[in-house]
Scaffold this motif. Structure first.
Motif, PDB file in Angstrom:
ATOM      1  N   TYR A 131       8.762 -16.399  53.138  1.00 53.53           N
ATOM      2  CA  TYR A 131       7.612 -16.130  52.278  1.00 53.53           C
ATOM      3  C   TYR A 131       7.199 -17.428  51.605  1.00 53.53           C
ATOM      4  O   TYR A 131       7.970 -17.999  50.818  1.00 53.53           O
ATOM      5  CB  TYR A 131       7.963 -15.055  51.257  1.00 53.53           C
ATOM      6  N   GLY A 134       4.876 -19.371  47.037  1.00 52.74           N
ATOM      7  CA  GLY A 134       5.398 -18.971  45.744  1.00 52.74           C
ATOM      8  C   GLY A 134       5.011 -19.964  44.656  1.00 52.74           C
ATOM      9  O   GLY A 134       4.675 -21.118  44.933  1.00 52.74           O
ATOM     10  N   HIS A 182      -1.607 -25.941  47.216  1.00 48.22           N
ATOM     11  CA  HIS A 182      -1.708 -24.484  47.059  1.00 48.22           C
ATOM     12  C   HIS A 182      -3.177 -24.057  47.062  1.00 48.22           C
ATOM     13  O   HIS A 182      -3.557 -23.068  47.720  1.00 48.22           O
ATOM     14  CB  HIS A 182      -1.021 -24.064  45.752  1.00 48.22           C
ATOM     15  N   HIS A 186      -4.674 -21.646  49.995  1.00 49.93           N
ATOM     16  CA  HIS A 186      -5.000 -20.258  49.658  1.00 49.93           C
ATOM     17  C   HIS A 186      -6.402 -20.080  49.081  1.00 49.93           C
ATOM     18  O   HIS A 186      -6.827 -18.942  48.858  1.00 49.93           O
ATOM     19  CB  HIS A 186      -3.977 -19.715  48.653  1.00 49.93           C
ATOM     20  N   ARG A 231      -2.368 -17.419  39.921  1.00 45.08           N
ATOM     21  CA  ARG A 231      -1.337 -16.414  39.624  1.00 45.08           C
ATOM     22  C   ARG A 231      -1.585 -15.093  40.346  1.00 45.08           C
ATOM     23  O   ARG A 231      -0.709 -14.234  40.369  1.00 45.08           O
ATOM     24  CB  ARG A 231      -1.241 -16.186  38.116  1.00 45.08           C
ATOM     25  N   THR A 232      -2.754 -14.924  40.914  1.00 47.34           N
ATOM     26  CA  THR A 232      -3.075 -13.655  41.591  1.00 47.34           C
ATOM     27  C   THR A 232      -2.929 -13.748  43.109  1.00 47.34           C
ATOM     28  O   THR A 232      -3.068 -12.749  43.803  1.00 47.34           O
ATOM     29  CB  THR A 232      -4.515 -13.219  41.268  1.00 47.34           C
ATOM     30  N   VAL A 233      -2.652 -14.940  43.617  1.00 43.81           N
ATOM     31  CA  VAL A 233      -2.577 -15.142  45.064  1.00 43.81           C
ATOM     32  C   VAL A 233      -1.229 -14.656  45.598  1.00 43.81           C
ATOM     33  O   VAL A 233      -0.173 -15.026  45.067  1.00 43.81           O
ATOM     34  CB  VAL A 233      -2.778 -16.628  45.421  1.00 43.81           C
ATOM     35  N   GLY A 234      -1.258 -13.831  46.609  1.00 43.47           N
ATOM     36  CA  GLY A 234      -0.027 -13.340  47.221  1.00 43.47           C
ATOM     37  C   GLY A 234       0.576 -14.363  48.171  1.00 43.47           C
ATOM     38  O   GLY A 234      -0.122 -15.232  48.703  1.00 43.47           O
ATOM     39  N   ARG A 235       1.870 -14.250  48.394  1.00 47.09           N
ATOM     40  CA  ARG A 235       2.545 -15.160  49.319  1.00 47.09           C
ATOM     41  C   ARG A 235       2.266 -14.757  50.761  1.00 47.09           C
ATOM     42  O   ARG A 235       2.000 -13.599  51.059  1.00 47.09           O
ATOM     43  CB  ARG A 235       4.054 -15.139  49.071  1.00 47.09           C
ATOM     44  N   ASP A 236       2.314 -15.744  51.656  1.00 45.78           N
ATOM     45  CA  ASP A 236       2.164 -15.485  53.088  1.00 45.78           C
ATOM     46  C   ASP A 236       3.541 -15.238  53.702  1.00 45.78           C
ATOM     47  O   ASP A 236       4.520 -15.904  53.351  1.00 45.78           O
ATOM     48  CB  ASP A 236       1.518 -16.680  53.792  1.00 45.78           C
ATOM     49  N   LYS A 237       3.590 -14.278  54.626  1.00 50.20           N
ATOM     50  CA  LYS A 237       4.845 -13.957  55.308  1.00 50.20           C
ATOM     51  C   LYS A 237       4.848 -14.572  56.699  1.00 50.20           C
ATOM     52  O   LYS A 237       3.913 -14.379  57.476  1.00 50.20           O
ATOM     53  CB  LYS A 237       5.008 -12.437  55.418  1.00 50.20           C
TER      54      LYS A 237
END
Length: 254
Positions: A131, A134, A182, A186, A231-237
């Motif tokens: 992930y 972060g 980052h 993103h 702070r609202t950006v989700g992590r990439d899997k």
């Protein structure tokens, strides 16, 4: 891994290196890595040995670092402080990213080199996935309290710059480099950044050829990303395939 500070810390570093190595071939910047035939050599040493004998030199003085990467002709090296007060996993991931980048992207501006290293230093890895993206709360706090470098100056920082070597200034540069990568990964320019990294693996190219926004506008967009969106950006899997491996240890004679 060679350790002068005991077997337990060495085993910990080996586990972290093996976990991060699963990213090789998955993330964009690691897909075309040509690693040397000889395995990387990692030296795990005391703070004193690192500071007095092995750390880089700037303006005639040793630079206080928790670790660093150095490329060699036939094999590469990472030197790590075993007694660091920071997150050893973070430092291992940071330096191993430098190892991969050195063998995949030529050349690499300092902001990109350190920004990607800090970006992947926050990765979380489990059995079949990693992930990425972060947040570093320490970096975010620093960016809230310190003044950012203007992007013109930020892009011009190189390995000879005080912003790369003097602790207080370097802390700001490293934090900004992480945040800017980052933002590019993103934010609104993620497609352009993807193309830039793809082409940088083959040729010497400039970011400005891909992101044509003027610097003043880009600066405002970056600052707004830090204030409102990061702070609202989700992590990439990323899917990874764990490989079986075993660890052996041997004493090193004096």
């Amino acid at each position: 891994v060679k350790s002068s500070v005991g077997e337990e810390r060495a085993r910990h570093v080996v586990r972290e290196l093996e976990a991060f190595h699963q990213l090789n071939g998955t993330a964009l910047v690691f897909k075309k890595v040509q690693l040397p035939d000889l395995p990387i050599e990692v030296l795990l040493v005391s703070d004193e040995a690192l500071l007095t004998e092995l750390s880089p030199v700037y303006n005639g003085k040793r630079v206080r670092v928790a670790g660093y990467y150095e490329r060699g002709q036939d094999r590469d090296f990472i030197v790590l402080s075993a007694n660091t007060h920071g997150n050893l996993t973070h430092i291992v991931y940071h330096e191993l990213t430098h190892y991969f980048l050195s063998r995949s992207l030529q050349p690499r501006p300092a902001w990109l080199n350190e920004g990607l290293a800090e970006y992947f230093a926050t990765v979380d890895i489990d059995d079949d996935a990693a992930y990425v993206g972060g947040l570093s709360q320490e970096r975010l706090q620093l960016l809230r309290t310190e003044r950012l470098l203007p992007l013109k100056d930020f892009f011009e920082v190189d390995v000879r710059s005080p912003f790369y070597n003097e602790t207080a200034k370097a802390n700001v540069f490293y934090a900004q480099a992480w945040a800017f990568v980052h933002f590019l990964t993103h934010g609104p320019y993620k497609n352009e950044f993807h193309s830039y990294l793809t082409d940088l693996a083959r040729n010497q190219v400039k970011l400005s050829n891909y992101i044509k926004t003027d610097l003043s506008t880009l600066e405002v967009e970056f600052e707004n990303y830090l204030k409102l969106r990061i702070r609202t950006v989700g992590r990439d899997k990323l899917k990874i395939s764990s490989e079986g491996w075993t660890m052996t240890t041997h004493p090193i004679e004096d």
